[in-house]
Design a protein around this motif. Sequence first.
Motif, PDB file in Angstrom:
ATOM      1  N   GLN A 210     -55.717   9.411 -20.468  1.00  0.00           N
ATOM      2  CA  GLN A 210     -56.099   8.719 -21.705  1.00  0.00           C
ATOM      3  C   GLN A 210     -57.605   8.623 -21.844  1.00  0.00           C
ATOM      4  O   GLN A 210     -58.151   8.777 -22.953  1.00  0.00           O
ATOM      5  CB  GLN A 210     -55.451   7.334 -21.732  1.00  0.00           C
ATOM      6  N   GLU A 213     -58.841  12.346 -22.582  1.00  0.00           N
ATOM      7  CA  GLU A 213     -58.457  12.821 -23.912  1.00  0.00           C
ATOM      8  C   GLU A 213     -59.168  12.051 -25.017  1.00  0.00           C
ATOM      9  O   GLU A 213     -59.557  12.635 -26.032  1.00  0.00           O
ATOM     10  CB  GLU A 213     -56.947  12.727 -24.087  1.00  0.00           C
ATOM     11  N   SER A 214     -59.351  10.753 -24.849  1.00  0.00           N
ATOM     12  CA  SER A 214     -60.074  10.003 -25.879  1.00  0.00           C
ATOM     13  C   SER A 214     -61.553  10.366 -25.883  1.00  0.00           C
ATOM     14  O   SER A 214     -62.213  10.324 -26.933  1.00  0.00           O
ATOM     15  CB  SER A 214     -59.880   8.496 -25.696  1.00  0.00           C
ATOM     16  N   SER A 217     -61.745  13.587 -27.807  1.00  0.00           N
ATOM     17  CA  SER A 217     -61.002  13.529 -29.064  1.00  0.00           C
ATOM     18  C   SER A 217     -61.878  13.828 -30.268  1.00  0.00           C
ATOM     19  O   SER A 217     -63.078  13.519 -30.293  1.00  0.00           O
ATOM     20  CB  SER A 217     -60.398  12.125 -29.224  1.00  0.00           C
ATOM     21  N   LEU A 268     -58.001   4.849 -26.373  1.00  0.00           N
ATOM     22  CA  LEU A 268     -56.943   5.591 -27.067  1.00  0.00           C
ATOM     23  C   LEU A 268     -56.617   4.938 -28.401  1.00  0.00           C
ATOM     24  O   LEU A 268     -56.305   5.621 -29.384  1.00  0.00           O
ATOM     25  CB  LEU A 268     -55.698   5.711 -26.194  1.00  0.00           C
ATOM     26  N   GLY A 272     -57.845   8.005 -30.353  1.00  0.00           N
ATOM     27  CA  GLY A 272     -56.739   8.948 -30.270  1.00  0.00           C
ATOM     28  C   GLY A 272     -56.761   9.739 -28.976  1.00  0.00           C
ATOM     29  O   GLY A 272     -57.651   9.577 -28.138  1.00  0.00           O
ATOM     30  N   LEU A 273     -55.773  10.632 -28.829  1.00  0.00           N
ATOM     31  CA  LEU A 273     -55.590  11.342 -27.564  1.00  0.00           C
ATOM     32  C   LEU A 273     -55.567  12.850 -27.799  1.00  0.00           C
ATOM     33  O   LEU A 273     -56.304  13.337 -28.631  1.00  0.00           O
ATOM     34  CB  LEU A 273     -54.307  10.835 -26.884  1.00  0.00           C
ATOM     35  N   HIS A 277     -50.658  14.111 -24.379  1.00  0.00           N
ATOM     36  CA  HIS A 277     -49.841  13.077 -25.000  1.00  0.00           C
ATOM     37  C   HIS A 277     -49.039  13.624 -26.184  1.00  0.00           C
ATOM     38  O   HIS A 277     -47.971  13.099 -26.503  1.00  0.00           O
ATOM     39  CB  HIS A 277     -50.703  11.881 -25.405  1.00  0.00           C
ATOM     40  N   SER A 382     -50.662  12.524 -31.378  1.00  0.00           N
ATOM     41  CA  SER A 382     -51.806  12.770 -30.497  1.00  0.00           C
ATOM     42  C   SER A 382     -52.359  14.178 -30.596  1.00  0.00           C
ATOM     43  O   SER A 382     -53.552  14.397 -30.392  1.00  0.00           O
ATOM     44  CB  SER A 382     -51.405  12.481 -29.046  1.00  0.00           C
ATOM     45  N   THR A 385     -55.613  14.953 -32.675  1.00  0.00           N
ATOM     46  CA  THR A 385     -56.984  14.643 -32.254  1.00  0.00           C
ATOM     47  C   THR A 385     -57.394  15.423 -31.011  1.00  0.00           C
ATOM     48  O   THR A 385     -58.439  15.164 -30.437  1.00  0.00           O
ATOM     49  CB  THR A 385     -57.166  13.135 -32.020  1.00  0.00           C
ATOM     50  N   ASN A 386     -56.561  16.376 -30.585  1.00  0.00           N
ATOM     51  CA  ASN A 386     -57.015  17.317 -29.557  1.00  0.00           C
ATOM     52  C   ASN A 386     -58.283  17.991 -30.060  1.00  0.00           C
ATOM     53  O   ASN A 386     -58.450  18.176 -31.267  1.00  0.00           O
ATOM     54  CB  ASN A 386     -55.922  18.369 -29.313  1.00  0.00           C
TER      55      ASN A 386
END
Length: 403
Positions: A210, A213-214, A217, A268, A272-273, A277, A382, A385-386
């Motif tokens: 998390q 990824e955030s 993001s 997150l 976002g993630l 996710h 999720s 927002t990759n």
Amino acid sequence: MPASFPERIDAFRIARLPDIRFGDGSIALLPTLIADYGERALVVTGRRSFVESPRWSELITALEAQGTTWLHVTIEGEPSPQRVDAIVGEHRENDIDVVVAIGGGSVLDAAKAVAGLLRPGNSVMDHLEGVGRGLAYSGPAVPLIAVPTTAGTGSEATKNAVLSMQGPEGFKKSFRDERLVAAVALVDPELLAGCPKAQIAANGMDAFTQLLESYVSLNASPATDALAWSGMQAFCRGFWPAWEMDHPEAGRGYSQIAYASLMSGITLAQAGLGSVHGLASPLGAFFPIPHGTVCGTLLAEATAINVAALREREPGGAALAKYAEVGRLVSGERKRNDRDACDALVATLRDWTQRLDIPKLGAYGMNQDDFDRVVAGARGGSMKTNPLVLTDAELVTLLARRL
């Protein structure tokens, strides 16, 4: 060190957060916090770990001494809409003043949904994203005090109540509204003592996923970057001592990973993630695979595929530079150039996956015939927002590497 502060700060939003109380021994504050909200409490816990500890009897004694009436329900495994509706139906006429959630992410998520629906009294299926009736939630919610006993989901800081139905037609979806955010997040690192190593591993990898990824993001901001970076620093300092359990610094490790998990929930919720996710939603719906295990088993290869795709399609983007920063952090080698640092990040994450003995997807019944439906179910939430859009073929490659 992270990249220099941006010359231009674009618009961003920080949504509602709880009143956060963090610190060793802070569980002692809970009876007084409950009393602040009224005289009738619904306490939501897991089936065993907390209620079989001395802290449970201490809490009940304190509640009775101050005249608080308490009712108790348990959550076993990942919560379903049916379980939430049953609790609401049982307690909606009990004039509950405050809901108290003590447990892991499943307990906290279930309690969020219950707190949101006790007063309206309707079904959670009215509001569950993608599979529900699509009705707007109007509240009001009963105040919630969230007390995590694991370090992974960061659910104490989010507005999401994630509910699941497993099976061929299963789903894993959120009831999501800012009115579901806990009034108080009470984070006591001492509650982590005694967690099994496998649970610390899975929860820890969830938190780190998390945070990473955030951080990369598409919705990241300087504010969330600062929090995510501090969370990753804390994770790197504390995770291995906490996981080893008999390490002389295990107590300090609990504090660091509790902080990392809290930051992961905050970031997150705001930024976002990403692809891990995105895939976790259908994987958790179709197979009996714990969420933290999904994160742990996919993170290294998801990062490798993101890095390769960014090098090919967006070589000058901010995400590659951010991945490089994290690579320097986790490898401890500050002088690496960006390309080598990204490679070091992937190598380190692969090493963590092997060292923690994270199971592969096939251990939970997945096979190649499942790839298409998992990928088809991963395109919402999720995945949006990759740092870039991955092709179906890239997502299939990711799944195949961890089959």
